[in-house]
Design a protein around this motif. Structure first.
Motif, PDB file in Angstrom:
ATOM      1  N   LYS A 692      -7.008  -8.569   2.849  1.00 13.64           N
ATOM      2  CA  LYS A 692      -6.048  -8.665   3.964  1.00 13.64           C
ATOM      3  C   LYS A 692      -6.718  -9.166   5.244  1.00 13.64           C
ATOM      4  CE  LYS A 692      -3.162  -4.952   2.094  1.00 13.64           C
ATOM      5  NZ  LYS A 692      -2.566  -3.608   2.329  1.00 13.64           N
ATOM      6  N   LEU A 693      -7.827  -9.907   5.086  1.00 17.90           N
ATOM      7  CA  LEU A 693      -8.552 -10.392   6.263  1.00 17.90           C
ATOM      8  C   LEU A 693      -7.727 -11.410   7.038  1.00 17.90           C
ATOM      9  CD1 LEU A 693     -11.249 -10.411   7.869  1.00 17.90           C
ATOM     10  CD2 LEU A 693     -11.922 -12.381   6.441  1.00 17.90           C
ATOM     11  N   ALA A 694      -7.530 -11.145   8.311  1.00 17.61           N
ATOM     12  CA  ALA A 694      -6.860 -12.077   9.227  1.00 17.61           C
ATOM     13  C   ALA A 694      -7.711 -12.172  10.482  1.00 17.61           C
ATOM     14  CB  ALA A 694      -5.455 -11.583   9.566  1.00 17.61           C
ATOM     15  N   LYS A 695      -7.437 -13.188  11.293  1.00 17.54           N
ATOM     16  CA  LYS A 695      -8.258 -13.402  12.483  1.00 17.54           C
ATOM     17  C   LYS A 695      -8.196 -12.217  13.431  1.00 17.54           C
ATOM     18  CE  LYS A 695      -9.574 -17.007  15.718  1.00 17.54           C
ATOM     19  NZ  LYS A 695      -9.358 -18.393  16.158  1.00 17.54           N
ATOM     20  N   GLU A 696      -7.018 -11.631  13.569  1.00 16.94           N
ATOM     21  CA  GLU A 696      -6.840 -10.485  14.450  1.00 16.94           C
ATOM     22  C   GLU A 696      -6.656  -9.213  13.626  1.00 16.94           C
ATOM     23  OE1 GLU A 696      -7.231 -10.629  17.651  1.00 16.94           O
ATOM     24  OE2 GLU A 696      -7.466 -12.813  17.652  1.00 16.94           O
ATOM     25  N   ALA A 697      -7.253  -8.152  14.091  1.00 15.68           N
ATOM     26  CA  ALA A 697      -7.122  -6.880  13.395  1.00 15.68           C
ATOM     27  C   ALA A 697      -5.721  -6.316  13.543  1.00 15.68           C
ATOM     28  CB  ALA A 697      -8.145  -5.879  13.939  1.00 15.68           C
ATOM     29  N   VAL A 698      -5.225  -5.708  12.484  1.00 20.33           N
ATOM     30  CA  VAL A 698      -3.912  -5.070  12.511  1.00 20.33           C
ATOM     31  C   VAL A 698      -4.082  -3.633  12.995  1.00 20.33           C
ATOM     32  CG1 VAL A 698      -1.929  -4.388  11.108  1.00 20.33           C
ATOM     33  CG2 VAL A 698      -3.165  -6.505  10.586  1.00 20.33           C
ATOM     34  N   PRO A 699      -3.274  -3.157  13.942  1.00 22.12           N
ATOM     35  CA  PRO A 699      -3.393  -1.764  14.403  1.00 22.12           C
ATOM     36  C   PRO A 699      -3.292  -0.797  13.225  1.00 22.12           C
ATOM     37  CG  PRO A 699      -1.870  -2.993  15.786  1.00 22.12           C
ATOM     38  CD  PRO A 699      -2.181  -3.873  14.619  1.00 22.12           C
ATOM     39  N   PRO A 700      -3.943   0.379  13.319  1.00 22.57           N
ATOM     40  CA  PRO A 700      -3.898   1.354  12.219  1.00 22.57           C
ATOM     41  C   PRO A 700      -2.466   1.680  11.818  1.00 22.57           C
ATOM     42  CG  PRO A 700      -5.465   2.037  13.895  1.00 22.57           C
ATOM     43  CD  PRO A 700      -4.739   0.858  14.456  1.00 22.57           C
ATOM     44  N   GLN A 701      -2.196   1.572  10.533  1.00 26.59           N
ATOM     45  CA  GLN A 701      -0.860   1.823  10.011  1.00 26.59           C
ATOM     46  C   GLN A 701      -0.667   3.311   9.715  1.00 26.59           C
ATOM     47  OE1 GLN A 701       1.472  -0.937   9.591  1.00 26.59           O
ATOM     48  NE2 GLN A 701      -0.168  -1.676  10.929  1.00 26.59           N
ATOM     49  N   ALA A 702       0.541   3.776   9.929  1.00 28.95           N
ATOM     50  CA  ALA A 702       0.863   5.171   9.601  1.00 28.95           C
ATOM     51  C   ALA A 702       0.759   5.379   8.090  1.00 28.95           C
ATOM     52  CB  ALA A 702       2.261   5.510  10.083  1.00 28.95           C
ATOM     53  N   VAL A 703       0.307   6.543   7.706  1.00 24.95           N
ATOM     54  CA  VAL A 703       0.266   6.919   6.290  1.00 24.95           C
ATOM     55  C   VAL A 703       1.513   7.750   6.024  1.00 24.95           C
ATOM     56  CG1 VAL A 703      -1.007   8.156   4.504  1.00 24.95           C
ATOM     57  CG2 VAL A 703      -2.255   6.925   6.307  1.00 24.95           C
ATOM     58  N   GLU A 704       2.429   7.209   5.225  1.00 24.33           N
ATOM     59  CA  GLU A 704       3.722   7.862   5.036  1.00 24.33           C
ATOM     60  C   GLU A 704       3.891   8.331   3.602  1.00 24.33           C
ATOM     61  OE1 GLU A 704       6.714   5.155   6.339  1.00 24.33           O
ATOM     62  OE2 GLU A 704       6.178   5.345   8.468  1.00 24.33           O
ATOM     63  N   ASN A 705       4.282   9.589   3.471  1.00 29.92           N
ATOM     64  CA  ASN A 705       4.603  10.184   2.165  1.00 29.92           C
ATOM     65  C   ASN A 705       3.477  10.008   1.140  1.00 29.92           C
ATOM     66  OD1 ASN A 705       7.217  11.025   3.051  1.00 29.92           O
ATOM     67  ND2 ASN A 705       7.922   8.902   2.786  1.00 29.92           N
ATOM     68  N   ALA A 706       2.273  10.299   1.593  1.00 23.80           N
ATOM     69  CA  ALA A 706       1.114  10.169   0.698  1.00 23.80           C
ATOM     70  C   ALA A 706       1.025  11.374  -0.233  1.00 23.80           C
ATOM     71  CB  ALA A 706      -0.163  10.049   1.514  1.00 23.80           C
ATOM     72  N   HIS A 707       0.665  11.097  -1.482  1.00 23.02           N
ATOM     73  CA  HIS A 707       0.375  12.172  -2.429  1.00 23.02           C
ATOM     74  C   HIS A 707      -1.111  12.520  -2.355  1.00 23.02           C
ATOM     75  CE1 HIS A 707       3.885  13.333  -4.687  1.00 23.02           C
ATOM     76  NE2 HIS A 707       4.276  12.059  -4.820  1.00 23.02           N
ATOM     77  N   VAL A 708      -1.448  13.709  -2.785  1.00 20.97           N
ATOM     78  CA  VAL A 708      -2.854  14.128  -2.846  1.00 20.97           C
ATOM     79  C   VAL A 708      -3.418  13.696  -4.196  1.00 20.97           C
ATOM     80  CG1 VAL A 708      -4.441  16.075  -2.822  1.00 20.97           C
ATOM     81  CG2 VAL A 708      -2.463  16.067  -1.292  1.00 20.97           C
ATOM     82  N   LEU A 709      -4.421  12.818  -4.146  1.00 29.24           N
ATOM     83  CA  LEU A 709      -5.039  12.355  -5.387  1.00 29.24           C
ATOM     84  C   LEU A 709      -5.908  13.452  -5.996  1.00 29.24           C
ATOM     85  CD1 LEU A 709      -5.582   9.992  -7.350  1.00 29.24           C
ATOM     86  CD2 LEU A 709      -7.528   9.360  -5.885  1.00 29.24           C
ATOM     87  N   LEU A 710      -6.667  14.159  -5.129  1.00 25.20           N
ATOM     88  CA  LEU A 710      -7.559  15.221  -5.594  1.00 25.20           C
ATOM     89  C   LEU A 710      -7.543  16.371  -4.590  1.00 25.20           C
ATOM     90  CD1 LEU A 710     -10.556  12.922  -6.550  1.00 25.20           C
ATOM     91  CD2 LEU A 710      -9.354  14.365  -8.186  1.00 25.20           C
TER      92      LEU A 710
END
Length: 929
Positions: A692-710
């Motif tokens: 996902k490399l682009a010239k400008e950094a993307v602001p941190p995205q919200a983590v929504e409805n994440a499951h717990v892997l471990l």
């Protein structure tokens, strides 16, 4: 003037690299104010270079190759993508022992008796050419394989070659034995893809040097060839310093080069031009005073200093040596002490450059002009230690004093290696053993029998055996006794003994078993081998012998006399095993001793001797000869070691480096700017870090409805997380390799496949000891909650990614404990982990998570999943604000409606910048766009 020398190196680096962003003026001032800021602030450090071994080096170079690909796709110039810091990568972890055969099997039959034909290994194709037979020694009968060559003509006359094996009788270099050649051939065949990739890297990247296989180990090459002491870059001088992924990197501190071992992600960051961050360390000054006992060997000194530092609690600190005693230590002593850092927990042990260092550099190939510049520069910037001046000593956090005069030689025995006996107490201790009840030390000999003497006829002469008589004396170059100084000490002592007219009684079973042909060669070239032979210490071959009881029985007359008189006979050896009866069933007392002491006790013929007051024997002039009369001085040893051993070793290594490896030289590799990825390869694969490399950094995205892997507990180590060792046949990585047409025999190891992210991702959290609370027992499994299936961790993560569901990890205290491992962060990132929520972190691993783009979140003190009523089966939503700041409090909302706050564990703005850029790799890649 008051700063420790090691801190001066940190300070110089901060001033030279100050750019106002990565390194700020306040950082330099904090280091300058070390006395009040130590252990309170974090500072950046930009080392002068990086050393890698191939297991940790290949993922770094694969990342650089992938970065070139990504920069080109994003419109940048891929040619600009190169390591910013000079990097040396040694290919030394690829060798496996497919074939083994003791060298002694190729020697004639020195022990006599029936000699059975030896089975030979079936030749590989193409067949290996058989070396010409030796014609130089009648005893060999051609079996040693050495060709004709000139003999050594005395001390210091021969140049030492780093030959794996010599003819034990003719002492001429032998062509590489069949075992070595076969293992090398297997190494190049098994690792051809990786080696071709390394060769491509050496051709296309600037600032990278690849040291090919069969040259040497990373730490040895670093110490003997790569170390500059002072960098000269276009007539600009600055101190040498280094970080490396090899645990022995600390050895270079013995040369006055600041360096220590770090993890793969840290070294990769340095290669990318970013500084390391470390807490400004406390510096423990270790003052060496007094004069070394003439009988103390280098090993005695090293182990004694190590013991003092372990007791001084120097864990996590710098140690710096000073005092009048430092000048008595050779560079071999210093580098060995520096290499022992893991034993006493220090980050590093620093010996500032002094006259001993300069003398060593002269013998290792530094020309006169370079030496003069090195000395002048180090003096100009106050990095040269002059023990002859009366200048003020630096101020240290604490001072540990070690009096070298108190270091005395020890032996171990008579039944256990942990029972140490000071040599000056040996006579009285053996007497006590005779008196004690039978047990771990005692022999319970009646008082009236302790002075019994048994006469014995041997080879026409009468000898008298008594308790403590030495009947076995074996000089073995084993474990720490492979240090050149202790083997040379034995040789020099033998030389002086023979010249004085001393002899060893013929019934004593003497032997010399060098650990390799290299040991024999430096004993020969220094001129001491004939004197060892004169005393009966002849080379018997190469392999484990006396230690494991592999020796012919004692002469029958001697055995009978020992049994008849119930004599406590002794063996003395410089090996590792001395339990009762291990050498011979009639030899009940066995002592481990340094090689020169083995020779001394053999000459004395008994362990019931006080070397200070009793002579070893009578010389040819009729006078009593004491041990002090023939013991070599440290100055004699240092002279022989530097002028005979070290100079030749370094010359050989330099020639080897310049000539290269024949197989490596013939290895074909592409020369294109971009690496031509082979989609069928199971060793080298373009990773997805830059998708996902682009010239400008993307602001941190919200983590929504994440499951717990471990859902993990306390003290989850990087060994639990990172792929390591062999690949289990039932693992996700094994299934992947099988799908590519490989058999289990071809799986190789995770270490060898670090250049393939598909293998490494599948090996992440694949440790069979992993305890996931969802499973309730140790297993590399987890639950995929949408389906309710119990799956391999990778299979569950893969399903979550296909469904577009982010995942997080819940953990307890000290998450990421243990050795720094790059794939302990890279693996979770590629599994789709967006954040880790733990009670506490190991500091280095926390920074590695940020460096790859995973958010480290921490529960507030006193809170954990249990106190908050979390089961791990909820879904979690985390919002990262645009104005994210260090240690900001964030709210987490669960699918059950519970809301709780956590700490975003970013310690400074630099870490936030890296996180916003998706980690250090993407941050640096954007510089090229």
């Amino acid at each position: 003037d008051t700063l420790p020398y090691s801190i001066r190196v940190l300070f110089e680096s901060s001033v030279r690299n100050c750019d106002g962003f990565l390194v700020k003026e306040t950082d330099a001032m904090n280091i300058l104010d070390w006395k009040t800021k130590q252990n309170r602030v974090e500072v950046p450090f930009c080392p002068a270079r990086v050393v890698l071994q191939d297991f940790t080096g290949i993922p770094a170079m694969v990342d650089f190759a992938a970065m070139r690909e990504a920069v080109r796709s994003a419109g940048g110039d891929p040619v600009k993508v190169n390591p910013a810091c000079p990097t040396d990568l040694t290919v030394d972890h690829s060798l496996q022992i497919d074939f083994s055969k003791c060298a002694i099997q190729n020697a004639p039959n020195p022990g006599g008796g029936e000699q059975k034909p030896l089975a030979r290994l079936s030749p590989l194709k193409p067949p290996l050419r058989k070396p010409p037979p030796c014609r130089g020694h009648s005893s060999c009968r051609g079996s040693c394989g050495a060709g004709e060559a000139g003999r050594s003509s005395g001390p210091f006359s021969a140049q030492i070659e780093n030959t794996p094996i010599l003819c034990p009788f003719h002492l001429q270099p032998v062509p590489e034995p069949e075992t070595v050649l076969k293992n090398q051939e297997m190494e190049f065949g098994r690792n051809r893809e990786r080696l071709q990739f390394f060769k491509w890297s050496s051709k296309v990247f600037e600032n990278i040097s690849i040291i090919p296989p069969e040259t040497g180990t990373a730490h040895q090459v670093n110490l003997e060839y790569l170390s500059r002491v002072v960098f000269d870059v276009k007539n600009f001088l600055h101190p040498d310093s280094v970080v490396g992924t090899d645990s022995h990197t600390t050895m270079v501190n013995g040369l006055g080069i600041l360096g220590w071992g770090v993890g793969g992600i840290e070294t990769e960051a340095v290669m990318l031009g970013m500084p390391l961050t470390l807490t400004l360390p406390e510096v423990v000054g270790c003052e060496l005073t007094g004069t070394v006992s003439p009988f103390a060997t280098s090993i005695d000194i090293v182990l004694s200093i190590t013991k003092h530092l372990r007791q001084a609690d120097v864990a996590g600190k710098f140690v710096e040596f000073f005092g009048s005693g430092v000048s008595q230590l050779s560079i071999a002593d210093r580098t060995t002490i520096a290499n022992m850092c893991p034993e006493y927990g220090a980050i590093l042990s620093f010996f500032p450059v002094d006259n001993v260092t300069l003398k060593h550099l002269k013998h290792t190939g530094f020309d006169k002009a370079k030496l003069e510049v090195t000395e002048a520069y180090l003096k100009a910037v106050k990095l040269f230690r002059n023990y002859e001046s009366s200048s003020r000593e630096p101020e240290y956090s604490q001072v540990v004093q070690v009096c070298l005069s108190s270091i005395i030689p020890y032996v171990s025995g008579p039944k256990r290696s942990q029972d140490r006996v000071a040599v000056n107490n040996m006579k009285s201790d053996f007497q006590a053993c005779l008196n004690e009840k039978s047990g771990v030390k005692g022999f319970q000999i009646a008082a009236e029998k302790q002075n019994d003497v048994v006469p014995v006829q041997y080879e026409g002469n009468e000898y008298r055996l008594s308790h403590g008589c030495v009947v076995i004396a074996a000089v073995i170059s084993c474990t720490n006794n492979c240090n050149p100084s202790v083997m040379l000490a034995a040789g020099l002592l033998a030389k002086k003994a023979v010249e004085a007219g001393l002899v060893v009684k013929p019934y004593i079973r003497t032997s010399l078993s060098p650990g390799s042909g290299m040991v024999t060669h430096y004993l020969s070239s220094s001129g001491v081998l004939p004197y060892l032979s004169k005393l009966g210490f002849e080379v018997i071959g190469y392999g484990c012998s006396t230690c494991v009881g592999n020796m012919a029985p004692l002469p029958e007359a001697i055995r009978n006399a020992i049994k008849q008189g119930d004599i406590i006979a002794c063996g003395v050896l410089s090996g590792t095993k001395n339990f009762e009866g291990c050498l011979c069933d009639c030899v009940r007392a066995n002592y481990l001793a340094s090689p020169p002491l083995v020779v001394a006790y053999a000459i004395a013929g008994t362990v019931r001797i006080d070397f200070d007051t009793e002579p070893l024997g009578t010389g040819s002039n009729g006078k009593s000869i004491y041990l002090r009369d023939i013991w070599p001085t440290r100055q004699e040893l240092h002279t022989v070691e530097e002028e005979c051993v070290i100079s030749s070793m370094f010359k050989e290594l330099k020639e080897k480096m310049e000539k290269g490896n024949k197989r490596w030289n013939l290895l074909e590799a592409p020369e294109s700017t971009l690496f031509p990825w082979d989609l069928k390869s199971t060793y080298i694969r373009c990773p997805s870090f830059f998708d996902k490399l682009a010239k400008e950094a993307v602001p941190p995205q919200a983590v929504e409805n994440a499951h717990v892997l471990l859902f993990l507990g306390d003290s989850v180590t990087t060994d639990h997380i990172s792929p390591a060792g062999s690949i289990a046949r039932s693992s996700a990585a094994a299934k992947y390799l099988t799908s590519k047409g490989l058999t289990p025999r071809e799986f190789n190891s995770y270490g060898a496949r670090r250049g393939n992210d598909a293998v490494m991702t599948r090996g992440t959290f694949a440790n069979i000891k992993l305890l996931n609370k969802f499973i309730g027992k140790p297993a590399p499994k987890t639950v995929h909650f949408p389906s309710g299936q119990t799956l391999d961790v990778f299979e569950a993560a893969e399903l979550y990614q296909k469904e577009g569901i982010p995942v997080i990890i819940l953990a307890g205290k000290k998450y990421g404990l243990g050795s720094s491992r790059d794939w302990a962060a890279k693996g979770p990132f590629l599994l789709g982990v967006k954040a880790v929520l733990a009670e506490s972190y190991e500091k280095v691993h926390r920074s590695q998570l940020i460096g790859i783009g995973i958010a480290p979140l921490q529960f507030h003190p006193g809170e954990n999943p249990s106190t908050l009523g979390l089961t791990g089966r909820e879904q979690f939503s985390i919002l990262f604000p645009p104005d994210l700041s260090p240690r900001m409090t964030l709210d987490i909302k669960t699918s059950t409606g519970k809301v709780f706050s956590v700490i975003a564990l970013f310690e400074n703005n630099m870490e936030i910048t890296l996180y916003k850029n998706g980690g250090s790799l993407n941050f640096v890649a954007r510089r090229f766009l």
